[in-house]
Design a protein around this motif. Structure first.
Motif, PDB file in Angstrom:
ATOM      1  N   GLU A 121      -5.266   6.097  -5.203  1.00 38.25           N
ATOM      2  CA  GLU A 121      -4.157   5.405  -4.531  1.00 38.25           C
ATOM      3  C   GLU A 121      -3.562   4.325  -5.421  1.00 38.25           C
ATOM      4  OE1 GLU A 121      -4.764   3.991  -0.584  1.00 38.25           O
ATOM      5  OE2 GLU A 121      -5.519   5.897   0.166  1.00 38.25           O
TER       6      GLU A 121
ATOM      7  N   SER B 186       0.846  -1.194   0.000  1.00 31.86           N
ATOM      8  CA  SER B 186       0.000   0.000   0.000  1.00 31.86           C
ATOM      9  C   SER B 186       0.880   1.243   0.000  1.00 31.86           C
ATOM     10  CB  SER B 186      -0.922   0.002   1.224  1.00 31.86           C
ATOM     11  OG  SER B 186      -0.191  -0.194   2.412  1.00 31.86           O
TER      12      SER B 186
ATOM     13  N   CYS C 156     -10.248  -4.760  -1.859  1.00 32.97           N
ATOM     14  CA  CYS C 156     -10.217  -3.703  -0.843  1.00 32.97           C
ATOM     15  C   CYS C 156     -11.449  -2.799  -0.961  1.00 32.97           C
ATOM     16  CB  CYS C 156      -8.968  -2.845  -1.010  1.00 32.97           C
ATOM     17  SG  CYS C 156      -7.444  -3.775  -0.911  1.00 32.97           S
TER      18      CYS C 156
ATOM     19  N   GLU D 133      -1.293  -6.249   6.334  1.00 33.87           N
ATOM     20  CA  GLU D 133      -0.079  -5.691   6.950  1.00 33.87           C
ATOM     21  C   GLU D 133       1.052  -5.661   5.924  1.00 33.87           C
ATOM     22  OE1 GLU D 133       3.221  -6.831  10.385  1.00 33.87           O
ATOM     23  OE2 GLU D 133       1.315  -7.900  10.293  1.00 33.87           O
ATOM     24  N   ASN D 134       1.724  -4.514   5.818  1.00 31.55           N
ATOM     25  CA  ASN D 134       2.874  -4.414   4.915  1.00 31.55           C
ATOM     26  C   ASN D 134       3.703  -3.186   5.252  1.00 31.55           C
ATOM     27  OD1 ASN D 134       2.421  -2.177   2.507  1.00 31.55           O
ATOM     28  ND2 ASN D 134       0.458  -2.946   3.271  1.00 31.55           N
TER      29      ASN D 134
ATOM     30  N   ARG E 153       1.015  -0.492   6.803  1.00 32.43           N
ATOM     31  CA  ARG E 153      -0.186  -0.913   7.523  1.00 32.43           C
ATOM     32  C   ARG E 153       0.197  -1.922   8.600  1.00 32.43           C
ATOM     33  NH1 ARG E 153      -5.551  -1.333   3.712  1.00 32.43           N
ATOM     34  NH2 ARG E 153      -5.105   0.434   2.343  1.00 32.43           N
TER      35      ARG E 153
ATOM     36  N   GLY F 155       4.668  -0.700   3.312  1.00 37.83           N
ATOM     37  CA  GLY F 155       4.434   0.514   2.532  1.00 37.83           C
ATOM     38  C   GLY F 155       5.385   0.599   1.352  1.00 37.83           C
TER      39      GLY F 155
ATOM     40  N   ASP G  82      -7.267   2.259  -1.078  1.00 37.03           N
ATOM     41  CA  ASP G  82      -8.624   2.567  -0.632  1.00 37.03           C
ATOM     42  C   ASP G  82      -9.346   3.506  -1.585  1.00 37.03           C
ATOM     43  OD1 ASP G  82      -8.389   1.015   1.666  1.00 37.03           O
ATOM     44  OD2 ASP G  82      -7.470   2.645   2.801  1.00 37.03           O
TER      45      ASP G  82
ATOM     46  N   GLY H  28      -5.223  -8.419   7.650  1.00 36.84           N
ATOM     47  CA  GLY H  28      -5.480  -6.985   7.547  1.00 36.84           C
ATOM     48  C   GLY H  28      -4.516  -6.258   6.630  1.00 36.84           C
TER      49      GLY H  28
ATOM     50  N   GLU I  15       1.045   3.683   2.229  1.00 34.27           N
ATOM     51  CA  GLU I  15       1.621   3.852   3.557  1.00 34.27           C
ATOM     52  C   GLU I  15       1.680   2.504   4.271  1.00 34.27           C
ATOM     53  OE1 GLU I  15       2.894   6.658   4.491  1.00 34.27           O
ATOM     54  OE2 GLU I  15       2.149   7.754   2.718  1.00 34.27           O
TER      55      GLU I  15
ATOM     56  N   GLY J 178      -1.996  -3.884  10.147  1.00 38.97           N
ATOM     57  CA  GLY J 178      -2.862  -5.047  10.076  1.00 38.97           C
ATOM     58  C   GLY J 178      -3.781  -5.159  11.275  1.00 38.97           C
ATOM     59  N   ASN J 179      -4.483  -6.271  11.362  1.00 41.98           N
ATOM     60  CA  ASN J 179      -5.454  -6.498  12.434  1.00 41.98           C
ATOM     61  C   ASN J 179      -4.795  -7.084  13.676  1.00 41.98           C
ATOM     62  OD1 ASN J 179      -7.727  -5.669  10.883  1.00 41.98           O
ATOM     63  ND2 ASN J 179      -7.804  -7.674   9.884  1.00 41.98           N
TER      64      ASN J 179
END
Length: 310
Positions: free
Chosen positions: A111, A52, A134, A78-79, A56, A81, A107, A76, A54, A58-59
């Protein structure tokens, strides 16, 4: 005994792969994590976890739970960026000879376009894969992958922003996946990959609580293979661009079934959790299958399913 070396090369638009076995995004990290388990340079291609704009986080955990014949995940996305991916992950990835495909997520349409622009000129990237499961925050959280109009819009914007081959990863959580495939094909996709995970849930009966902190997650693994096969078969008959099959592929036989159904390549995902070398084993098994069948080229079995004239 057949001892010839089958030709495993396949073509995805302008992207040529040495064999049709790729890693599925989200299950293979950034590839270096698997370097002690598999010869990365033997793979048809490496698809890294989704990136993504930015970072993330994640959950919260628990975010993975085993289910009957599969698993649910609610990582979620997670990465690290895109900036850290380029500066920290790409130096290693550039040392590999397997084509690198970067999965991207956002999102908003804007983006996706910005991500494509930033990655377009990065040396070492062979293609992009769009995660369109997404939610579009500007449209009230409707997932790009559940609306043909939104899928078209995000694909067209990304196509405009990059010269790289573009693969769109389709969600199975729709009424008719062929409608989605046709929409992204019209918008400029070079290939489609399917299926992404199915939405599911797991409950702890003794505690009377969901097993995932996020309540629901994405179901993957052998449990979804029949659904994935059906959708790949339908999609391959509906579009003229290559189809990449995903869903419960853990053996060479699984991979062959997807190729027969019309897939030009496959992605190995959940199998990496119990067999980190799964992709390499599948490549070897695919070679043996072709020898046993007397097939010189893997492309000769793509779409070769005999449906009895139906």
């Amino acid at each position: 005994m057949n001892t010839f070396q089958p030709d495993l090369r396949v073509q995805l638009g302008s992207l040529q792969l040495r064999n049709p076995v790729l890693t599925a995004s989200g299950t293979f990290g950034y590839a270096e994590e698997f370097s002690s388990f598999v010869n990365l340079n033997m793979l048809g291609g490496i698809i890294v976890k989704g990136i993504s704009l930015e970072p993330r986080a994640g959950n919260p955990p628990p975010r993975i739970v085993e289910t009957a014949c599969g698993m649910l995940n609610a990582i979620g996305l997670e990465n690290v960026g895109v900036a850290r991916f380029i500066s920290e992950k790409m130096p290693y990835l550039r040392t590999l000879t397997a084509p690198l495909i970067v999965n991207i997520l956002g999102d908003s349409v804007e983006e996706y376009g910005e991500l494509a622009r930033r990655l377009d000129e990065v040396p070492g990237i062979s293609a992009l894969e769009l995660n369109i499961s997404c939610p579009n925050v500007k449209k009230g959280g409707v997932a790009f992958g559940s609306s043909p109009e939104l899928a078209f819009a995000v694909t067209a914007a990304t196509r405009k922003a990059t010269k790289l081959p573009l693969i769109v990863k389709l969600s199975p959580n729709v009424t008719d996946i062929t409608v989605m495939a046709k929409a992204v094909e019209e918008a400029g996709a070079d290939a489609v990959s399917l299926i992404n995970t199915l939405i599911g849930m797991a409950i702890d009966a003794e505690r009377r609580r969901p097993r995932l902190a996020n309540l629901i997650g994405g179901l993957s693994g052998p449990a979804i293979k029949p659904i994935a096969l059906r959708m790949v078969w339908q999609t391959a008959r509906a579009v003229s661009i290559p189809v990449i099959g995903i869903g419960g592929i853990g053996t060479a036989e699984d991979a062959v079934e997807f190729l027969l159904a019309g897939a030009s390549a496959v992605q190995v995902g959940t199998a990496h959790f119990y067999d980190p070398s799964a992709a390499e084993h599948i490549i070897a098994g695919l070679e043996e299958y072709l020898r046993r069948q007397g097939e010189e080229r893997v492309t000769d079995i793509i779409g070769a399913l005999d449906t009895g004239g139906s």
